[in-house]
Design a protein around this motif. Structure first.
Motif, PDB file in Angstrom:
ATOM      1  N   GLU A 111       0.830  -1.212   0.000  1.00 47.15           N
ATOM      2  CA  GLU A 111       0.000   0.000   0.000  1.00 47.15           C
ATOM      3  C   GLU A 111       0.862   1.260   0.000  1.00 47.15           C
ATOM      4  OE1 GLU A 111      -4.017   1.591   0.223  1.00 47.15           O
ATOM      5  OE2 GLU A 111      -3.163  -0.294  -0.401  1.00 47.15           O
ATOM      6  N   LYS A 112       2.191   1.072   0.056  1.00 46.59           N
ATOM      7  CA  LYS A 112       3.089   2.224   0.174  1.00 46.59           C
ATOM      8  C   LYS A 112       3.567   2.707  -1.193  1.00 46.59           C
ATOM      9  CE  LYS A 112       7.367   2.417   1.710  1.00 46.59           C
ATOM     10  NZ  LYS A 112       8.474   1.753   2.340  1.00 46.59           N
ATOM     11  N   VAL A 113       3.548   4.018  -1.381  1.00 47.25           N
ATOM     12  CA  VAL A 113       4.011   4.594  -2.640  1.00 47.25           C
ATOM     13  C   VAL A 113       5.526   4.752  -2.573  1.00 47.25           C
ATOM     14  CG1 VAL A 113       3.798   6.545  -4.207  1.00 47.25           C
ATOM     15  CG2 VAL A 113       1.857   5.892  -2.798  1.00 47.25           C
ATOM     16  N   VAL A 114       6.239   4.265  -3.594  1.00 45.79           N
ATOM     17  CA  VAL A 114       7.691   4.464  -3.594  1.00 45.79           C
ATOM     18  C   VAL A 114       8.133   5.472  -4.646  1.00 45.79           C
ATOM     19  CG1 VAL A 114       8.387   2.305  -2.511  1.00 45.79           C
ATOM     20  CG2 VAL A 114       8.043   2.383  -4.975  1.00 45.79           C
ATOM     21  N   ALA A 115       7.311   5.684  -5.673  1.00 47.50           N
ATOM     22  CA  ALA A 115       7.684   6.680  -6.683  1.00 47.50           C
ATOM     23  C   ALA A 115       6.434   7.215  -7.356  1.00 47.50           C
ATOM     24  CB  ALA A 115       8.619   6.073  -7.723  1.00 47.50           C
ATOM     25  N   VAL A 116       6.496   8.452  -7.784  1.00 50.06           N
ATOM     26  CA  VAL A 116       5.376   9.074  -8.487  1.00 50.06           C
ATOM     27  C   VAL A 116       5.891   9.657  -9.783  1.00 50.06           C
ATOM     28  CG1 VAL A 116       3.482  10.715  -8.322  1.00 50.06           C
ATOM     29  CG2 VAL A 116       4.560   9.884  -6.253  1.00 50.06           C
ATOM     30  N   ASP A 117       5.193   9.386 -10.861  1.00 43.69           N
ATOM     31  CA  ASP A 117       5.469  10.106 -12.096  1.00 43.69           C
ATOM     32  C   ASP A 117       4.206  10.884 -12.424  1.00 43.69           C
ATOM     33  OD1 ASP A 117       6.535  11.075 -14.385  1.00 43.69           O
ATOM     34  OD2 ASP A 117       6.327   9.230 -15.540  1.00 43.69           O
ATOM     35  N   ALA A 118       4.315  12.189 -12.456  1.00 45.10           N
ATOM     36  CA  ALA A 118       3.142  13.022 -12.711  1.00 45.10           C
ATOM     37  C   ALA A 118       3.050  13.316 -14.195  1.00 45.10           C
ATOM     38  CB  ALA A 118       3.250  14.314 -11.918  1.00 45.10           C
ATOM     39  N   VAL A 119       1.888  13.119 -14.754  1.00 44.10           N
ATOM     40  CA  VAL A 119       1.672  13.419 -16.168  1.00 44.10           C
ATOM     41  C   VAL A 119       0.645  14.540 -16.244  1.00 44.10           C
ATOM     42  CG1 VAL A 119       1.004  12.510 -18.410  1.00 44.10           C
ATOM     43  CG2 VAL A 119       2.111  11.019 -16.750  1.00 44.10           C
ATOM     44  N   ILE A 120       1.064  15.673 -16.787  1.00 45.64           N
ATOM     45  CA  ILE A 120       0.146  16.807 -16.903  1.00 45.64           C
ATOM     46  C   ILE A 120       0.080  17.229 -18.364  1.00 45.64           C
ATOM     47  CG2 ILE A 120       0.582  17.582 -14.551  1.00 45.64           C
ATOM     48  CD1 ILE A 120       2.337  19.788 -15.775  1.00 45.64           C
ATOM     49  N   GLY A 121      -0.719  18.210 -18.631  1.00 40.78           N
ATOM     50  CA  GLY A 121      -0.792  18.742 -19.991  1.00 40.78           C
ATOM     51  C   GLY A 121      -2.116  18.457 -20.684  1.00 40.78           C
ATOM     52  N   TYR A 122      -3.025  17.785 -19.988  1.00 44.31           N
ATOM     53  CA  TYR A 122      -4.301  17.443 -20.613  1.00 44.31           C
ATOM     54  C   TYR A 122      -5.138  18.681 -20.929  1.00 44.31           C
ATOM     55  CZ  TYR A 122      -3.235  12.680 -19.245  1.00 44.31           C
ATOM     56  OH  TYR A 122      -2.627  11.472 -19.104  1.00 44.31           O
ATOM     57  N   LEU A 123      -4.920  19.746 -20.180  1.00 43.79           N
ATOM     58  CA  LEU A 123      -5.698  20.975 -20.410  1.00 43.79           C
ATOM     59  C   LEU A 123      -4.873  22.038 -21.138  1.00 43.79           C
ATOM     60  CD1 LEU A 123      -7.778  21.726 -17.198  1.00 43.79           C
ATOM     61  CD2 LEU A 123      -8.598  21.184 -19.460  1.00 43.79           C
ATOM     62  N   HIS A 124      -3.778  21.622 -21.749  1.00 46.61           N
ATOM     63  CA  HIS A 124      -2.897  22.612 -22.352  1.00 46.61           C
ATOM     64  C   HIS A 124      -3.561  23.287 -23.556  1.00 46.61           C
ATOM     65  CE1 HIS A 124       0.703  24.631 -23.447  1.00 46.61           C
ATOM     66  NE2 HIS A 124       0.742  24.058 -24.616  1.00 46.61           N
ATOM     67  N   ARG A 125      -3.602  24.611 -23.532  1.00 48.50           N
ATOM     68  CA  ARG A 125      -4.189  25.354 -24.644  1.00 48.50           C
ATOM     69  C   ARG A 125      -3.183  26.312 -25.259  1.00 48.50           C
ATOM     70  NH1 ARG A 125      -7.798  27.120 -20.170  1.00 48.50           N
ATOM     71  NH2 ARG A 125      -5.907  26.351 -19.228  1.00 48.50           N
ATOM     72  N   CYS A 126      -1.933  26.187 -24.828  1.00 48.64           N
ATOM     73  CA  CYS A 126      -0.847  27.018 -25.339  1.00 48.64           C
ATOM     74  C   CYS A 126      -1.155  28.508 -25.218  1.00 48.64           C
ATOM     75  CB  CYS A 126      -0.469  26.646 -26.768  1.00 48.64           C
ATOM     76  SG  CYS A 126       1.308  26.729 -27.002  1.00 48.64           S
TER      77      CYS A 126
END
Lengths: 388, 154
Positions: A45-60
């Motif tokens: 149940e323990k988190v050892v690493a996070v990779d965040a993925v953003i950009g879904y709302l990118h409108r430049c």
């Protein structure tokens, strides 16, 4: 198939809990407050690493702003941080004003402070409501706090609606001042609203602070050290909850903030609970500023520029300027390069939520999956501003 | 506790860094350094000038003159800001990474790589930040037209 003939089954039965599992959280996750994908690597149940993925709302926005004039862009600026549209507009117009050396009348400056502080109250209402809903049933029936907070936020949005005609994206600011003055009787309504919200804050605190589950889920969870906070450049309540007394309204006053008396709350624990405490004080300080503005609002024009006849009427000389304002989530900044024309050569938008979110990969590892939700909520990201 | 540096102190200390070209008076202190000294200067700003707060980092495309990388850091106790700049030169897209100095540079540099194609040398994980991985081109370059269609609609 028996375990003797299938190595797969044997392996499953030998599970010791030390294997790593990759879990995808989002992009459509209720706690994401928008569209955010976190790829979690778990050990049990323990988190050892996070990779965040953003950009879904990118409108430049930054590219778009190069094609829009200084008169056109402010109404788009509100779409970066749509939960606190007033502060985003303010960041852009004040960059253009300072670069073009355009004065803003005192009344317009006060009105800007007034809407910015009301916006902070509305934004913090939404933060508290959604955060408590994320933490769910443990807080006495899931959506209770959420509905209470939304009820209060609606009151502020009603005020904005009667001021500007819009509830969410206002187009209130323009280069040289503001677009609308207070209608008849608005000040009285505003006083009544902030009085009511101030009383209701006591109800929220009563509901939450005596709740053992709330304490357990927030105290000591998601600690951001002072060193990490400054290094990553997080802002606003997060930064002040980590012991850094840095508030742009105090450190580099803009729009006549030096005229008002308010406290800058600072906590040193750096956990989710400290962030909650800082924001609860900010609620009250914002209400205090709103009252001071209403008491001391000077008479006079609300804009130093004549009404716009053409969208290319505002021209900004060659040069660069970075202006920043203290939004509900921290430093909202606009770095503007003018080339003498009616459109900027380059505009960089510094979204508070982008920098705030960048701290997650450093603080989440070591926590449980359920804590990820509590930490995310305490960061209060708005994805329009993260992705721009 | 040591007294925080003021704006004037910081300007005096900048003489210790010979490659730094300091701009006109006023806030922020604008400093230009050659790309080779970029990371070294950032460490100087953080350790000697006390600019520990990393505000933002970005780039500007000056067309024929090439790309310029900028970063804004603050000394929150001293109450002054520092705007660091470095011109990469025409046709150059490599720049030393600031991640070893400021952790906030991690996502900001990924965004600059995404938008301008700047290769940050020493960045631990240089991937696109906002655009999808299969995106073609770097939109904030002046050579990239606003209405460029994106795959698969090319």
């Amino acid at each position: 198939m028996s375990p003797e003939t299938s190595p797969t089954i044997v392996k499953t039965l030998d599970y010791t809990g030390s294997e790593r599992l990759t879990m995808n959280m989002g992009p459509q996750h209720p706690s994401a407050h928008g569209v955010f994908r976190a790829i979690l690597t778990l050990e049990g149940e323990k988190v050892v690493a996070v990779d965040a993925v953003i950009g879904y709302l990118h409108r430049c926005h930054e590219k778009l702003s190069e094609t829009l004039t200084y008169a056109q862009y402010p109404s788009i600026a509100s779409k970066t941080d749509y939960v606190a549209a007033m502060t985003s507009e303010l960041a852009y117009v004040s960059a253009a004003e300072r670069l073009a050396k355009i004065d803003v009348p005192k009344r317009a400056q006060y009105l800007r402070v007034l809407v910015a502080e009301l916006q902070r109250v509305a934004s913090h209402c939404l933060w508290l409501g959604t955060w408590c809903m994320d933490m769910g049933g443990a807080l006495g029936g899931g959506a209770t706090v959420f509905l209470y907070c939304i009820r209060e936020r609606e009151l502020v949005l009603d005020l904005f609606e009667s001021l500007t005609g819009a509830r969410l994206l206002y187009g209130f600011h323009q280069v040289g001042g503001v677009r609308y003055d207070m209608p008849e009787g608005w000040a009285g309504e505003c006083r009544k609203t902030v009085d009511l919200i101030e009383q209701r804050l006591l109800e929220y605190e009563g509901l939450l602070e005596s709740n053992a589950f709330f304490q357990m889920r927030t105290r000591g969870v998601g600690v951001i050290s002072r060193e990490l906070a400054e290094d990553v450049g997080i802002g606003g309540p997060l930064l002040r909850a980590s012991g850094v007394a840095f508030d742009l309204r105090r450190a580099q006053p803009y729009s006549s903030y030096e005229d008002f008396d308010f406290k800058v709350p600072v906590e040193t624990a750096g956990d989710c609970y400290a962030r909650y405490q800082v924001r609860m004080v900010e609620f009250r300080e914002s209400i205090k500023i709103v009252r001071q503005v209403l008491d001391g609002l000077p008479e006079g024009p609300i804009s130093s520029r004549p009404g716009l006849k053409s969208v290319a009427q505002v021209r900004v000389p060659k040069g660069e300027m970075y202006t920043r304002v203290e939004g509900p989530r921290g430093e909202v900044g606009c770095y503007l390069i003018g080339d003498g024309g009616a459109k900027p050569y380059r505009m960089k938008w510094r979204g508070a939520s982008f920098s705030n979110l960048a701290v997650l990969p450093y603080i989440i590892p070591g926590h449980q999956v359920a804590d990820v939700v509590a930490i995310m909520g305490s960061v209060d990201p708005v994805f329009g501003e993260v992705d721009r | 506790m040591l007294q925080p540096l003021t704006d004037a102190d910081a300007r005096a200390r900048l003489a210790e860094f010979p490659d730094a070209v300091v701009g006109a008076a006023g806030n922020p202190i604008t400093v230009s350094v050659p790309p080779a000294k970029w990371a070294e200067f950032a460490a100087f700003a953080k350790d000697v000038l006390g600019c520990r707060f990393f505000s933002f980092m970005s780039a500007v495309d000056w067309k024929e003159e090439g790309l310029e990388v900028i970063a804004w850091v603050d000394n929150s106790e001293g109450g002054f800001s520092l705007l660091m700049k470095t011109r990469l030169g025409a046709g150059v897209s490599g720049c030393p990474s600031l991640v070893p100095v400021y952790r906030g540079a991690n996502w900001m540099e990924r965004e600059c790589f995404d938008m301008f194609g700047i290769q940050f040398e020493g960045h631990p994980d240089l991937r696109r930040m906002l655009l999808p991985e299969d995106w073609v081109g770097h939109p904030l370059l002046k050579s990239y037209a606003v209405d460029t269609p994106y795959p698969p609609y090319r």
